[in-house]
Design an enzyme around this catalytic site. Structure first.
Site, PDB file in Angstrom:
ATOM      1  N   LEU A 107     -13.351 -18.187  20.099  1.00  0.00           N
ATOM      2  CA  LEU A 107     -13.425 -19.228  19.076  1.00  0.00           C
ATOM      3  C   LEU A 107     -13.792 -20.497  19.837  1.00  0.00           C
ATOM      4  O   LEU A 107     -13.121 -20.877  20.791  1.00  0.00           O
ATOM      5  CB  LEU A 107     -12.050 -19.345  18.396  1.00  0.00           C
ATOM      6  CG  LEU A 107     -11.709 -20.530  17.503  1.00  0.00           C
ATOM      7  CD1 LEU A 107     -12.785 -20.799  16.482  1.00  0.00           C
ATOM      8  CD2 LEU A 107     -10.414 -20.247  16.770  1.00  0.00           C
ATOM      9  N   SER A 108     -14.879 -21.157  19.415  1.00  0.00           N
ATOM     10  CA  SER A 108     -15.357 -22.321  20.168  1.00  0.00           C
ATOM     11  C   SER A 108     -14.325 -23.437  20.216  1.00  0.00           C
ATOM     12  O   SER A 108     -13.496 -23.585  19.320  1.00  0.00           O
ATOM     13  CB  SER A 108     -16.640 -22.880  19.546  1.00  0.00           C
ATOM     14  OG  SER A 108     -17.592 -21.868  19.355  1.00  0.00           O
ATOM     15  N   GLN A 109     -14.450 -24.234  21.262  1.00  0.00           N
ATOM     16  CA  GLN A 109     -13.624 -25.430  21.446  1.00  0.00           C
ATOM     17  C   GLN A 109     -13.886 -26.394  20.274  1.00  0.00           C
ATOM     18  O   GLN A 109     -15.036 -26.560  19.862  1.00  0.00           O
ATOM     19  CB  GLN A 109     -14.114 -26.029  22.764  1.00  0.00           C
ATOM     20  CG  GLN A 109     -13.487 -27.269  23.239  1.00  0.00           C
ATOM     21  CD  GLN A 109     -14.327 -27.881  24.363  1.00  0.00           C
ATOM     22  OE1 GLN A 109     -15.381 -27.364  24.724  1.00  0.00           O
ATOM     23  NE2 GLN A 109     -13.848 -28.983  24.881  1.00  0.00           N
ATOM     24  N   PRO A 110     -12.854 -27.037  19.722  1.00  0.00           N
ATOM     25  CA  PRO A 110     -13.066 -27.966  18.596  1.00  0.00           C
ATOM     26  C   PRO A 110     -14.141 -29.024  18.877  1.00  0.00           C
ATOM     27  O   PRO A 110     -14.933 -29.351  17.990  1.00  0.00           O
ATOM     28  CB  PRO A 110     -11.700 -28.612  18.401  1.00  0.00           C
ATOM     29  CG  PRO A 110     -10.739 -27.567  18.863  1.00  0.00           C
ATOM     30  CD  PRO A 110     -11.418 -26.858  19.997  1.00  0.00           C
ATOM     31  N   ARG A 159      -6.638 -24.445  11.929  1.00  0.00           N
ATOM     32  CA  ARG A 159      -7.329 -23.609  12.919  1.00  0.00           C
ATOM     33  C   ARG A 159      -6.469 -22.420  13.332  1.00  0.00           C
ATOM     34  O   ARG A 159      -6.994 -21.393  13.761  1.00  0.00           O
ATOM     35  CB  ARG A 159      -7.710 -24.474  14.129  1.00  0.00           C
ATOM     36  CG  ARG A 159      -8.655 -23.798  15.142  1.00  0.00           C
ATOM     37  CD  ARG A 159      -9.205 -24.820  16.128  1.00  0.00           C
ATOM     38  NE  ARG A 159     -10.126 -24.288  17.122  1.00  0.00           N
ATOM     39  CZ  ARG A 159      -9.806 -24.062  18.395  1.00  0.00           C
ATOM     40  NH1 ARG A 159      -8.591 -24.327  18.829  1.00  0.00           N
ATOM     41  NH2 ARG A 159     -10.710 -23.590  19.234  1.00  0.00           N
TER      42      ARG A 159
END
Ligand code: SAH
Length: 223
Positions: A69-72, A43
């Site tokens: 960037l979205s949270q995992p 990531r």
């Protein structure tokens, strides 16, 4: 470019990633395939060098141009939802952003089409996907509100930006039994919805998964 260096903080720290996977499992993510891909996808290369050390935290992170960037956990949840009725062969993503979600999808799905309205973000995403050797992800600089009609219909569509109401074009581009995963609503908090086309009919079934925070889906493009 330093930020595209695969040997970085995250690659060398397998334990950091395993901790992230444990956390996702604790939060209810159970699709082993999705967890495995997240564990093995670096990531940190999707972030600016200054933020790379935070890549394996379970949080959303800035990628410039006021985007994130979205949270995992959210990436995992949306991907799991997309696959919940069985494997998907051709998927459309709205909002390429950093390209991280695209990279996860490209390792689970034969063909991934992804549309981004901000050109510089799209160009960076393209170089990252190339670096990872993911040749089955196809990118376009365009307004994703309109989908990508020439490539449809899709058996899955995922939107990583939130419209106020679900765009009709996205529903139209769903194949029979196709599934759309999309945050919907105005304001800071939206509802994550899972919308399925009922067979080959023009009716759809909607399920609400949870509350989420996404950037808005904005019409038009920016170069
Ligand atoms: N999937 C991305 C998330 C990026 S945030 C990632 O993993 O990094 C959402 C993205 O949607 C932003 O890059 C934003 O520019 C883009 N976006 C917003 N409205 C859009 C539209 N109408 N068409 C295409 N992309 C859009």
């Amino acid at each position: 470019m330093a930020e595209l260096n695969l040997d970085g903080i995250g690659m060398t720290s397998r334990r950091t990633r395993e901790r992230l996977i444990q956390r996702l499992m604790d939060q209810g993510i159970s699709n082993f395939h999705v967890l495995d891909i997240i564990c093995n996808t670096p990531r940190h290369i999707f972030l600016d060098e200054a933020l790379a050390h935070r890549a394996y935290e379970d949080s959303a992170l800035p990628i410039g141009y006021n985007q994130t960037l979205s949270q995992p956990y959210i990436v995992a949840r949306m991907t799991e939802a997309l696959l919940s009725l069985g494997p998907r062969k051709k998927v459309l993503e709205i909002g390429t952003g950093s390209g991280y979600q695209t990279a996860i999808l490209a390792q689970l799905i034969d063909q991934v089409f992804s549309v981004e309205r901000i050109e510089p973000l799209q160009e960076l995403a393209r170089s990252r996907l190339k670096l990872l050797g993911l040749r089955n992800a196809f990118l376009k600089h365009a307004d994703g509100t309109l989908g990508w009609p020439e490539k449809g219909p899709f058996d899955g569509i995922i939107s990583t930006a939130a419209p106020r109401v679900v765009p009709q074009d996205l529903l139209n581009q769903l194949a029979p039994n196709g599934m759309l995963v999309i945050p919907v609503g105005m304001g800071d908090v939206q509802q994550l919805q899972m919308i399925t086309r009922d067979g080959d009919s023009d009716s759809f079934t909607t399920a609400v998964l949870e509350e989420v925070r996404f950037v808005p889906l904005v019409s038009g493009t920016m170069s």
